[in-house]
Design an enzyme around this catalytic site. Structure first.
Site, PDB file in Angstrom:
ATOM      1  N   GLU A 110       0.825  -1.207   0.000  1.00 31.67           N
ATOM      2  CA  GLU A 110       0.000   0.000   0.000  1.00 31.67           C
ATOM      3  C   GLU A 110       0.860   1.257   0.000  1.00 31.67           C
ATOM      4  O   GLU A 110       0.581   2.219  -0.721  1.00 31.67           O
ATOM      5  CB  GLU A 110      -0.936   0.013   1.207  1.00 31.67           C
ATOM      6  N   GLU A 130      -3.603 -10.978   3.187  1.00 29.88           N
ATOM      7  CA  GLU A 130      -4.549 -10.922   4.305  1.00 29.88           C
ATOM      8  C   GLU A 130      -5.592 -12.041   4.271  1.00 29.88           C
ATOM      9  O   GLU A 130      -5.774 -12.780   5.249  1.00 29.88           O
ATOM     10  CB  GLU A 130      -5.248  -9.547   4.341  1.00 29.88           C
TER      11      GLU A 130
END
Length: 256
Positions: A110, A130
């Site tokens: 990110e 994730e």
């Protein structure tokens, strides 16, 4: 030894994650140091662009260090505010180049996507692990990836947790250039030089205009007057650009 190194080379600020033994996982201390770096870059008129990099060959960053828990209420935001997760989103006014290698996953991925230019070593693997490990929260990386990759490619990465190699990322337009690992620092400097050959104030005005209307309909963006562009019209650099064109020479920018 600082966990985030900061120094300047001419007009270029260098911000380097320096926790390679932990794959550059971001601690609360690093988060604070990054916040200070972004603030300094924004406030210093002699800094025209910045490079975000990381020490070590194995990893750019695997995201937040969850081993110690951390006081998330205290944190300004993961990544010093660039990502907007856990706190207010900080907009970096100057162009940002991310030079990444090895694992660039989760919050590290990110942070790289917050950059304007991404240079990737050929060892880089991008990923969102994730869901694969059964962890999902207020995950800003999913919102960024679905805006920066083709929809089905992004969703496949989100839903499977499988990683993407640098060559594929370049093919899909996620990264600007793939280079051998040994060439990564030089490539980042080369891109910084190309950026700084342009007017720094024009670059800042253009970046602000482009990003501030990114999610608006085109007709709204075209009908908007941008304060940064209007300020630039009165700048010394604007007059220097016009004079250099008239005199058929390279402009000498001052950032004023």
């Amino acid at each position: 030894m600082a966990e985030v190194d900061f120094w300047c080379e001419g007009r270029v600020a260098q911000v380097r994650l320096n926790r390679p033994d932990h794959l550059n996982a971001i601690t609360d201390t690093m988060d604070d140091l990054l916040a200070e770096a972004w603030e300094r870059i924004n406030d210093d008129p002699d800094i025209w662009c910045a490079i975000l990099s990381a020490e070590g060959e194995r990893s750019f960053s695997i995201g937040a260090d969850v081993s110690g828990g951390g006081d998330r209420q205290r944190r300004m935001a993961f990544g010093g505010g660039l990502t907007g997760i856990g706190g207010p989103l900080v907009t970096l006014k100057k162009p940002l180049i991310a030079a990444v290698q090895g694992f660039c996953v989760g919050g590290g991925f990110e942070m790289a996507m917050c950059a304007d230019i991404i240079i990737a070593a050929d060892t880089t693997e991008f990923g969102l692990p994730e869901t694969k490990v059964g962890i999902i929260g207020e995950c800003g990386v999913v919102h960024r990836i679905v805006r920066q990759l083709p929809h089905h490619i992004a969703m496949a990465m989100i839903l499977t947790g499988e990683r993407m190699r640098a060559e594929a990322a370049e093919r899909f337009g996620l990264v600007n250039e793939v280079v051998p690992l040994s060439d990564l620092p030089v490539a980042a400097i080369r891109w910084a030089a190309k950026i700084n050959a342009a007017s720094p104030l024009a670059n800042q005005a253009a970046k602000a205009a482009a990003l501030s209307r990114l999610d608006y309909p085109l007709e709204v963006a075209l009908d908007t007057q941008f304060e940064g562009i209007e300020r630039y019209a009165l700048s010394t650099d604007k007059r220097e650009g016009e004079m250099a064109m008239k005199e058929k020479r390279k402009p000498v920018w001052t950032g004023r």
